[in-house]
Every structure is written in C-alpha cells, then in structure tokens.
Design a protein around this motif. Structure first.
Motif, PDB file in Angstrom:
ATOM      1  N   GLU A 110      -5.389  -0.552   0.647  1.00 47.35           N
ATOM      2  CA  GLU A 110      -6.238  -1.671   0.250  1.00 47.35           C
ATOM      3  C   GLU A 110      -6.251  -2.780   1.300  1.00 47.35           C
ATOM      4  N   TYR A 111      -5.160  -2.901   2.051  1.00 46.39           N
ATOM      5  CA  TYR A 111      -5.032  -3.994   3.006  1.00 46.39           C
ATOM      6  C   TYR A 111      -5.516  -3.576   4.384  1.00 46.39           C
ATOM      7  N   THR A 112      -6.320  -4.412   5.019  1.00 53.17           N
ATOM      8  CA  THR A 112      -6.529  -4.293   6.447  1.00 53.17           C
ATOM      9  C   THR A 112      -5.311  -4.878   7.145  1.00 53.17           C
ATOM     10  N   ALA A 166      -1.339 -11.492   7.942  1.00 52.48           N
ATOM     11  CA  ALA A 166      -1.408 -12.894   7.526  1.00 52.48           C
ATOM     12  C   ALA A 166      -0.531 -13.141   6.302  1.00 52.48           C
ATOM     13  N   GLU A 167      -0.579 -12.222   5.330  1.00 53.90           N
ATOM     14  CA  GLU A 167       0.255 -12.363   4.138  1.00 53.90           C
ATOM     15  C   GLU A 167       1.740 -12.269   4.498  1.00 53.90           C
ATOM     16  N   ASP A 209       2.902 -15.515   6.216  1.00 51.17           N
ATOM     17  CA  ASP A 209       3.024 -16.577   5.203  1.00 51.17           C
ATOM     18  C   ASP A 209       4.275 -16.369   4.346  1.00 51.17           C
ATOM     19  N   GLU A 247      -5.341  -7.185   9.340  1.00 48.17           N
ATOM     20  CA  GLU A 247      -5.524  -8.636   9.411  1.00 48.17           C
ATOM     21  C   GLU A 247      -5.084  -9.312   8.114  1.00 48.17           C
ATOM     22  N   GLN A 248      -5.414  -8.704   6.978  1.00 46.74           N
ATOM     23  CA  GLN A 248      -4.981  -9.257   5.697  1.00 46.74           C
ATOM     24  C   GLN A 248      -3.465  -9.156   5.536  1.00 46.74           C
ATOM     25  N   GLY A 249      -2.930  -7.989   5.848  1.00 40.54           N
ATOM     26  CA  GLY A 249      -1.510  -7.756   5.640  1.00 40.54           C
ATOM     27  C   GLY A 249      -0.627  -8.595   6.538  1.00 40.54           C
ATOM     28  N   ASP A 304       0.829  -1.202   0.000  1.00 39.44           N
ATOM     29  CA  ASP A 304       0.000   0.000   0.000  1.00 39.44           C
ATOM     30  C   ASP A 304       0.868   1.258   0.000  1.00 39.44           C
TER      31      ASP A 304
END
Length: 351
Positions: free
Chosen positions: A313-315, A321-322, A325, A317-319, A229
C-alpha cells in the motif's frame, strides 16, 4: 480468533507484526531471547494486555518450546527469530549459525512433534510460517528480479545461515509433511528498527551532526518494503497461502543506497533544519565497501499478488516520510536501545 506462537516478536519486523496481530484480537504467545536487537520497549503499548503472553527464551530450547505449545495450543507458529545484520555476521558468523540454523532446527522438531499430536480440524488448519530474506538469492545484475525459483547463492554468513534455515523448513515439509509456508522479503524499514541498519542509522547520525557513512560508491540497489506492508503480507500468506509454497514479498521500490540517504537528509532538513542552515547531505562520507556487498536486489512479488491478492500500500515516498516522522517523535526509544553494546559505530569489516 486464533492463537499464534510468534518467535522473535520483540525484534523489528516481529514486534510490528505482534502489535498488529494484538490490535486485530489475535492471542499472541511471544517468544524472544532479547538479544541486542530484541527490545521489549517496542511492545510497551501492549504490556498487560491479556492477549499478549511474553516469554523470554530461545527457539532452540526444545523443552521450553514444547511446553509453550502444549500450554497454549497455537493454531500457527510464525518464525521471525534470527540474527539478521550482515555486518555482524562478518564479525561473528557462529552466532548466526547457532540461531538461524541450529535454533530453527530445534524449533522445527518441537513444532513437528506438536503438530503430529493434533487431530481433526486443528491438525488440518495448523501452519508453520518461516520469515526469510531475499539475500539468500545472492546478487543481481542491472536487470531482472528474484523469483521464487531463483537458485540460492548466498554471499554473506548471514544470508548463508538464512538459506540453510529455508532448506530445513522445506525439508520438514517434504520429509515429515509439516504444513509450512516461507516468505522471502526485500529490505524492510519503518518504526522500531534497530539503529544499526541503514535508514535508522542515517537518521540518528544525521540528527547528531555526525558523518553519514555510505559504503563504496553508494550505488548498491535494494527494493524497500515498508514494515506495515510486510506484516500484512505475512498475515495474508498465513491465512491463504498454499502449503509448502514460498512467496516473495517486495515493495516495488528499487533505490540506490545513496538515493535513500539523500531522501532522508532532505526530509530532515525540512523538519529540523541544521542550526547552521547547511544541508545534511554535506555530512555524507563514502567509506570502504562492505566485504561481499551484493550489488543489487529486486523482488518479483507477482506470485503473491496473483495468487493471494496482496500488493504494497505504501510508496517509498510515503513510507520513508512516515518513518522519519516516527523517529523524530520517538527519540526516547532510540536512546534506550542505544546501550553500551552499540553506539552507531562501523562494524563488519575484515581489516
């Protein structure tokens, strides 16, 4: 497509920015001194790409910068080059002054002289974008957010050096007319982050079964911004920002440090459980607070949203986790950057 001179393009944010720029067809001349946090492994996927010209060197080397500007005639210079870790600035502030202040001054002088020699559309369209931090604003209380008009109040040698560089950029616009843009971002996280920073450090130590150091009471608050982002925000400012303006970049994700650590532990417990079945939160160890540790940062990025149309664009929680990983899938990269100069130890104390 344009040509950009990107300084510090083998670091965390700069490396991510370069990878995305090359993917879009931009030619990038990448100048990096390859200090401890600069890592060409970040750029492996573009090795040999004709759009990527890598040069090892210092932004303060005026002859080198002048030669690169003359040879490649960039349409913009994007300055990521900086010593950037608060704890290291406590241990050794002089390196931060040398790179972030003296180096930025040398870069500005070289770029000013290059820009003055341009003519017509090339001169009108040229931009110098300086990437900075929200830490220049100091510390917030329980309420409020930093805006572009918040007075500077840096509390660490690192943030003081970045504040000085911001002022130099502003001065070169008002004194010489150099077409500058400045961005001040909140805490970044994501792939290719050097493992001394909070999130990659916690991931590495958690996987190693080591204590997870949390400064003070763990309630210091930061606004977390996914690096992808941030890269898009920089590109947006570069292409559409008003000359001479500053734009704050935030992730709309305020979290206490302790909350971030618990989130990482929970994600790792799901993906790679400990052999003994115990939660990794058991590894949390509260340690003496960082000297001068700012209590809370929060960014108001409404100017960037309202003027230029950018939003993250990323919350979180999304960021996050990515990010977890990515580190799990790229342990070889982590091992290669953990050379003898840094082994996940505590740095930045005054004791």
């Amino acid at each position: 497509m344009p040509t950009w001179l990107v300084t510090g393009g083998a670091g965390f944010i700069g490396g991510n920015f370069v990878l995305r720029a090359i993917a879009r067809g931009v030619k990038v001349v990448n100048l990096d001194a390859l200090t401890y946090a600069g890592n060409r492994d970040t750029l492996t996927s573009i090795h040999g790409n004709p759009l990527h010209v890598f040069v090892e060197g210092d932004i303060g080397d005026r002859a080198l910068v002048a030669a690169l500007l003359a040879e490649h005639a960039p349409d913009a210079v994007v300055n990521f080059a900086a010593e950037s870790h608060v704890d290291r600035s406590i241990d050794g502030p002089s390196a931060f002054i040398q790179t972030n202040v003296v180096g930025t001054l040398g870069l500005l002088e070289s770029v000013r002289d290059y820009w003055k020699g341009l003519e017509g559309a090339s001169r009108d369209q040229f931009r110098f974008l300086h990437v900075s931090t929200d830490e220049v604003y100091g510390s917030l209380g329980d309420t409020g957010k930093f805006t572009e008009t918040t007075p500077y109040a840096p509390n660490s040698p690192y943030s003081a050096s970045k504040a000085a560089s911001d002022h130099l950029v502003r001065a070169f616009h008002h004194t010489y007319g150099l077409p500058v843009l400045t961005t001040n971002c909140s805490n970044n996280y994501g792939p290719y982050h050097f493992p001394e920073k909070l999130i990659p450090l916690i991931i590495a130590r958690a996987l190693a079964g080591e204590p997870l150091p949390v400064y003070g009471d763990g309630k210091n608050v930061r606004d977390w911004l996914f690096v992808g982002d941030h890269c898009q925000a920089i590109r947006t400012v570069l292409e559409k920002g008003r000359i001479g303006e500053t734009y704050n970049v935030g992730g709309n994700a305020e979290k206490q440090n302790l909350e971030v650590v618990h989130t990482i532990c929970a994600l790792l417990d799901t993906r790679v459980p400990r052999a003994d079945g115990q939660p990794r939160s058991n590894q949390i160890a509260f340690v003496a607070d960082r000297p001068g540790h700012d209590r809370r940062y929060a960014i108001d990025a409404s100017k960037l949203r309202d003027e230029l149309g950018w939003e993250p664009e990323y919350t979180f929680e999304q960021g996050i986790a990515e990010t977890v990983d990515w580190y799990l899938a790229n342990q070889d990269w982590v091992k290669r950057v953990l050379d003898g100069s840094y082994r996940l130890e505590r740095i930045g104390t005054t004791a």
